[in-house]
Design an enzyme around this catalytic site. Structure first.
Site: not given
Length: 288
Positions: A68, A213-215, A218
């Site tokens: 990162y 990428f839990p959020l 869509g």
């Protein structure tokens, strides 16, 4: 909502590897470096404030990686939080190299993984890394050699526990023949459940499941969608509902939403206090 009410502790706890108990709602540091997870943060002091606010709000599980930035996120964590609180668990990863923004290339040669573990110890200011994860399995290197090097580092006291990222059930079971695997980290959210089999396997074996990428919500959060309807009814935001759904989905789930904004951080932490009814949970589950 006061800080006493706004706390990651409301998410409940999970014990990683049998000895590291953390609040289930953690923090992921991927958004702290520059665009494309490349280069310095656009606002280094703001990133430090986010990290400090994170632990103020009860988060004691922070996930990062040497890639990162690279190294930017690890160094920001050290700047913001070192010396660390006794209950803070920092997980990092190695096995992806960077050649530019949004470029990720697996390298799993044992000497490279050892080098990166040593560098993470230095960049984080640690004597032992609580949870060291193989960021990706390198298809060019035997899995037993990659996991075997992590097991060697563990036996030397440089890492405490071993995890894997983006793996199948078969790959975890193969890795467990070489070392004890205490966590897995795969893409998983309300709209992407391709790792459902691995999640169920993890729950059966007491292995922590870290959804990255839990959020992603869509179309579910658009007007007329199930998240929007439940948000209107409960007063919770779609992101909070997405986190609440993950936490209810499995007791081994350890969501690590990340952000570079204190306001967004506080909104996410409030999701720990959202309790979905069985009816709302099933409505969200059935929507995809």
């Amino acid at each position: 909502m006061t800080d006493t009410e706004l706390t990651a502790a409301a998410s409940g706890t999970f014990t990683i590897g049998g000895d590291l108990t953390v609040n289930r709602l953690g923090f992921g540091s991927m958004q702290l470096p520059g665009p494309g997870v490349w280069g310095e943060s656009r606002d280094p002091e703001g990133a430090v404030r986010v990290l400090q606010r994170t632990v103020e709000l009860g988060v004691n599980f922070i996930d990062t990686a040497d890639s990162y930035g690279p190294v930017v996120a690890e160094q920001l964590i050290k700047k913001a939080l070192h010396p660390y609180r006794d209950d803070l668990v920092i997980a990092t990863k190695a096995g992806l190299t960077r050649q530019g923004p949004n470029i990720w290339t697996p390298v799993g040669r044992p000497a490279y993984l050892r080098q990166q573990a040593e560098l993470s110890l230095r960049n984080l200011g640690l004597d032992t890394i609580d949870l060291f994860q193989l960021h990706r399995i390198d298809p060019e290197v035997p899995l037993e050699d990659q996991v075997g090097e992590l097991a060697a580092l563990q036996s030397e006291g440089k890492i405490r526990h071993i995890g894997l990222s983006e793996v199948s059930v078969a790959e975890v079971e193969a890795a467990r023949k070489v070392a004890d695997i205490v966590t897995v980290q795969n893409l998983y959210n309300v709209t992407n459940r391709q790792s459902e089999e691995l999640l169920d396997w993890s729950a059966e074996h007491g292995v922590g499941f870290i959804p990255w990428f839990p959020l992603a919500t869509g179309k579910l959060s658009q007007p007329g969608g199930p998240l929007a309807a439940i948000a209107d009814k409960t007063g919770a935001s779609p992101s909070q509902l997405a986190l609440a759904w993950l936490l209810k989905r499995s007791p081994v789930m350890l969501p690590i939403p990340g952000t570079s904004s204190v306001d967004h951080l506080e909104d996410n932490i409030a999701g720990a206090s959202v309790t979905l009814s069985d009816e709302d949970f099933e409505a969200i589950s059935a929507a995809v």
